[in-house]
Design an enzyme around this catalytic site. Structure first.
Site, PDB file in Angstrom:
ATOM      1  N   TYR A   1       0.843  -1.199   0.000  1.00 31.39           N
ATOM      2  CA  TYR A   1       0.000   0.000   0.000  1.00 31.39           C
ATOM      3  C   TYR A   1       0.879   1.251   0.000  1.00 31.39           C
ATOM      4  O   TYR A   1       0.568   2.226  -0.674  1.00 31.39           O
ATOM      5  CB  TYR A   1      -0.936   0.002   1.221  1.00 31.39           C
TER       6      TYR A   1
ATOM      7  N   ASN B   1     -12.839  -0.335  -4.791  1.00 27.26           N
ATOM      8  CA  ASN B   1     -12.595  -0.577  -6.210  1.00 27.26           C
ATOM      9  C   ASN B   1     -13.840  -1.213  -6.857  1.00 27.26           C
ATOM     10  O   ASN B   1     -14.266  -2.288  -6.454  1.00 27.26           O
ATOM     11  CB  ASN B   1     -11.383  -1.501  -6.344  1.00 27.26           C
TER      12      ASN B   1
ATOM     13  N   CYS C   1      -6.762  -4.915  -7.452  1.00 28.46           N
ATOM     14  CA  CYS C   1      -6.460  -4.544  -6.076  1.00 28.46           C
ATOM     15  C   CYS C   1      -5.930  -5.728  -5.267  1.00 28.46           C
ATOM     16  O   CYS C   1      -5.311  -5.537  -4.225  1.00 28.46           O
ATOM     17  CB  CYS C   1      -7.671  -3.909  -5.408  1.00 28.46           C
ATOM     18  N   HIS C   2      -6.142  -6.943  -5.765  1.00 25.55           N
ATOM     19  CA  HIS C   2      -5.626  -8.115  -5.059  1.00 25.55           C
ATOM     20  C   HIS C   2      -4.100  -8.169  -5.083  1.00 25.55           C
ATOM     21  O   HIS C   2      -3.498  -8.914  -4.320  1.00 25.55           O
ATOM     22  CB  HIS C   2      -6.214  -9.409  -5.650  1.00 25.55           C
TER      23      HIS C   2
ATOM     24  N   GLU D   1      -2.418 -16.164 -10.788  1.00 27.15           N
ATOM     25  CA  GLU D   1      -1.537 -15.362 -11.638  1.00 27.15           C
ATOM     26  C   GLU D   1      -0.110 -15.899 -11.640  1.00 27.15           C
ATOM     27  O   GLU D   1       0.551 -15.906 -12.679  1.00 27.15           O
ATOM     28  CB  GLU D   1      -1.566 -13.900 -11.198  1.00 27.15           C
TER      29      GLU D   1
END
Length: 119
Positions: A49, A72, A80-81, A107
């Site tokens: 962050y 979001n 945002c993950h 991912e």
């Protein structure tokens, strides 16, 4: 809408690492800036962050970045993950942390391999 569904399907099949959709975020200037900054985080990678706050030249806005991340409106498309706590741990995901973890594992599994292959 069909294109969005197709692109999300491709994402979950591991065939898409970015989205090509016309987005028109509605929010404050700060929120919009954060949501677009999320889209610059590379597939399969994470940032903190604080790093996200620094990207928008507002290092002191870490809490506001977290709140905006939680608001979001398109959470996979603006990923945002991929934002984690300063200690690298998974924190603060509106869809529950198990989903955040699952998206990151997905991912990593499909992240394109880079490097020079000789043979």
């Amino acid at each position: 809408m069909e294109t969005c569904c197709q692109q999300l399907d491709q994402y979950f099949q591991g065939a898409r690492t970015t989205f090509d959709l016309p987005l028109h975020f509605k929010g404050t200037d700060f929120q919009v800036k954060i949501w677009y900054a999320l889209m610059e985080i590379p597939y399969g990678e994470t940032i903190t962050y604080l790093a996200l706050a620094k990207r928008i030249n507002n290092e002191k806005a870490v809490r506001a970045v977290g709140q905006t991340n939680g608001a979001n409106p398109v959470s996979i498309i603006a990923p945002c993950h991929r934002v984690v706590g300063s200690n690298g741990k998974l924190v603060g995901y509106g869809g529950d942390l198990w989903r955040k973890e699952a998206l990151l594992k997905h991912e990593i599994q499909y992240k394109p391999k880079t490097g020079l292959l000789l043979f």
